[in-house]
Design a protein around this motif. Structure first.
Motif, mmCIF file in Angstrom:
data_model
loop_
_atom_site.group_PDB
_atom_site.id
_atom_site.type_symbol
_atom_site.label_atom_id
_atom_site.label_comp_id
_atom_site.label_asym_id
_atom_site.label_seq_id
_atom_site.Cartn_x
_atom_site.Cartn_y
_atom_site.Cartn_z
ATOM 1 N N VAL A 78 14.693 -1.340 -3.010
ATOM 2 C CA VAL A 78 16.348 -1.066 -3.325
ATOM 3 C C VAL A 78 17.052 -2.398 -1.944
ATOM 4 N N ALA A 79 17.251 -1.927 -0.915
ATOM 5 C CA ALA A 79 17.115 -2.396 0.445
ATOM 6 C C ALA A 79 16.446 -4.120 0.657
ATOM 7 N N LYS A 80 15.726 -4.600 0.627
ATOM 8 C CA LYS A 80 14.700 -5.532 0.295
ATOM 9 C C LYS A 80 14.627 -5.732 1.587
ATOM 10 N N LYS A 81 13.941 -4.654 2.571
ATOM 11 C CA LYS A 81 13.743 -4.819 3.922
ATOM 12 C C LYS A 81 12.231 -3.508 4.260
ATOM 13 N N TYR A 82 12.362 -4.177 5.376
ATOM 14 C CA TYR A 82 10.442 -3.408 5.301
ATOM 15 C C TYR A 82 10.930 -2.455 6.461
ATOM 16 N N TYR A 83 10.697 -1.429 6.977
ATOM 17 C CA TYR A 83 10.603 -0.951 7.649
ATOM 18 C C TYR A 83 9.049 -0.076 8.575
ATOM 19 N N GLU A 84 10.230 0.414 9.683
ATOM 20 C CA GLU A 84 8.067 0.787 10.138
ATOM 21 C C GLU A 84 8.789 2.241 11.065
ATOM 22 N N THR A 85 7.477 2.852 10.691
ATOM 23 C CA THR A 85 7.764 4.635 10.544
ATOM 24 C C THR A 85 6.367 4.999 11.036
ATOM 25 N N ASP A 86 5.948 5.811 12.386
ATOM 26 C CA ASP A 86 5.052 7.151 12.302
ATOM 27 C C ASP A 86 5.190 8.745 11.574
ATOM 28 N N ASN A 87 6.452 8.492 10.832
ATOM 29 C CA ASN A 87 6.998 9.789 10.085
ATOM 30 C C ASN A 87 6.558 10.114 9.039
ATOM 31 N N TYR A 88 5.815 10.370 8.463
ATOM 32 C CA TYR A 88 5.015 9.609 6.882
ATOM 33 C C TYR A 88 3.666 10.950 7.026
ATOM 34 N N GLU A 89 3.192 11.284 5.610
ATOM 35 C CA GLU A 89 2.778 11.777 4.607
ATOM 36 C C GLU A 89 1.410 10.827 4.399
ATOM 37 N N VAL A 90 0.707 11.629 4.334
ATOM 38 C CA VAL A 90 -0.925 10.901 3.648
ATOM 39 C C VAL A 90 -1.029 12.138 2.965
ATOM 40 N N GLU A 91 -1.092 11.401 1.574
ATOM 41 C CA GLU A 91 -1.003 11.854 -0.100
ATOM 42 C C GLU A 91 -2.884 11.341 -0.221
ATOM 43 N N ILE A 92 -3.729 12.014 -1.263
ATOM 44 C CA ILE A 92 -4.491 11.954 -2.170
ATOM 45 C C ILE A 92 -4.010 11.983 -3.628
ATOM 46 N N LYS A 93 -4.188 11.021 -4.189
ATOM 47 C CA LYS A 93 -3.832 10.641 -5.262
ATOM 48 C C LYS A 93 -4.813 10.151 -6.340
ATOM 49 N N GLU A 94 -5.044 10.190 -7.600
ATOM 50 C CA GLU A 94 -6.353 10.456 -8.611
ATOM 51 C C GLU A 94 -5.624 9.480 -9.469
ATOM 52 N N THR A 95 -6.046 7.707 -9.612
ATOM 53 C CA THR A 95 -5.754 7.123 -10.502
ATOM 54 C C THR A 95 -7.085 6.150 -11.030
ATOM 55 N N LYS A 96 -6.143 5.249 -12.053
ATOM 56 C CA LYS A 96 -7.524 4.700 -12.863
ATOM 57 C C LYS A 96 -8.814 4.371 -12.206
ATOM 58 N N ARG A 97 -8.178 4.068 -11.216
ATOM 59 C CA ARG A 97 -9.445 3.137 -10.230
ATOM 60 C C ARG A 97 -9.938 4.557 -9.025
#
Length: 56
Positions: free
Chosen positions: A13-32
């Protein structure tokens, strides 16, 4: 608990990069198969964006 490394996300939306260490890791099932995704809230818009980390 070891400190997470900072990774870059892109706010579409803002068309900007941001860097953070405040994230969650999720495992998702995809077609691949199962993939690991990092999920973080943007400081610019407050929206949640994902980044692919690789196969699970």
């Amino acid at each position: 608990m070891p400190k997470k490394e900072k990774i870059k996300f892109f706010d579409l939306v803002a068309k900007k990069y941001y860097e953070t260490d405040n994230y969650e890791v999720e495992i998702k099932e995809t077609k691949r198969g199962k993939f690991r995704f990092a999920k973080a809230k943007s400081p610019y818009t407050g929206k949640i964006f994902y980044r692919v980390l690789g196969k699970a």
